[in-house]
Write a protein that holds these residues in place. Structure first.
Motif, short mmCIF file in Angstrom:
data_model
loop_
_atom_site.label_atom_id
_atom_site.label_comp_id
_atom_site.label_asym_id
_atom_site.label_seq_id
_atom_site.Cartn_x
_atom_site.Cartn_y
_atom_site.Cartn_z
N ARG A 257 45.55 94.91 77.83
CA ARG A 257 45.67 93.70 78.63
C ARG A 257 46.84 93.85 79.61
NH1 ARG A 257 46.40 89.65 73.81
NH2 ARG A 257 47.45 91.46 72.97
N THR A 258 46.94 92.95 80.55
CA THR A 258 48.00 92.99 81.55
C THR A 258 49.37 93.02 80.88
OG1 THR A 258 46.62 91.78 83.12
CG2 THR A 258 48.99 91.80 83.54
N LEU A 259 49.55 92.22 79.83
CA LEU A 259 50.84 92.20 79.15
C LEU A 259 51.11 93.52 78.42
CD1 LEU A 259 53.34 90.51 78.73
CD2 LEU A 259 52.24 89.45 76.75
N ASP A 260 50.06 94.20 77.96
CA ASP A 260 50.25 95.55 77.40
C ASP A 260 50.84 96.47 78.46
OD1 ASP A 260 49.20 95.56 74.64
OD2 ASP A 260 47.27 95.09 75.57
N TRP A 261 50.30 96.40 79.67
CA TRP A 261 50.79 97.26 80.76
C TRP A 261 52.23 96.92 81.12
CZ3 TRP A 261 48.74 101.68 81.57
CH2 TRP A 261 47.38 101.88 81.35
N VAL A 262 52.57 95.63 81.09
CA VAL A 262 53.96 95.22 81.35
C VAL A 262 54.87 95.82 80.27
CG1 VAL A 262 55.54 93.24 81.37
CG2 VAL A 262 53.34 93.11 82.58
#
Length: 127
Positions: free
Chosen positions: A20-25
């Protein structure tokens, strides 16, 4: 199916599409703090900096290679980062400004990991 996870004979799978986007962050924050620790190892020549940098990079590899266990990797990662913060408070090494930048990154990483843990559930697990 195009989004299937490929599994090797060892049981490892690589499922980047499920990040997810937060994983990438969290991955970017972990790369940043790993880079800082590896830089500090080159300037301070203190083995724990090398181990910390390698630990952050290893955690990223586990996150990608073990999507089934992400729900449990998040709190373990948060504990690892918190240990880094406590370690710095007990034994501050390196330039102060680098320490401050690194701890700000690490606090953001802990927040991201806690949120990822809170929002991951059984539906996120890959069977």
């Amino acid at each position: 199916m195009a989004t299937e996870t490929s599994r090797s004979e060892t049981g490892l799978s690589y499922d980047i599409e499920s990040l997810r986007t937060l994983d990438w962050v969290a991955i970017l924050l972990a790369v940043a703090t790993a880079a800082i620790h590896l830089y500090l190892y080159t300037t301070e020549d203190w083995l724990p900096f090398l181990l910390a940098g390698a630990g952050f990079l290893g955690a990223i590899a586990l996150l990608v290679a073990l999507p089934t266990y992400r729900h449990w990797l998040y709190p373990l990662g948060a504990l690892f980062v918190l240990s880094q913060i406590v370690g710095y408070l007990l034994l501050p090494l390196g330039p102060l400004w680098i320490g401050i930048v690194d701890k700000v990154i690490q606090v953001a990483l802990v927040v991201a990991l806690v949120q990822l843990f809170r929002t991951s559930g059984e539906s996120d697990h890959i069977g």
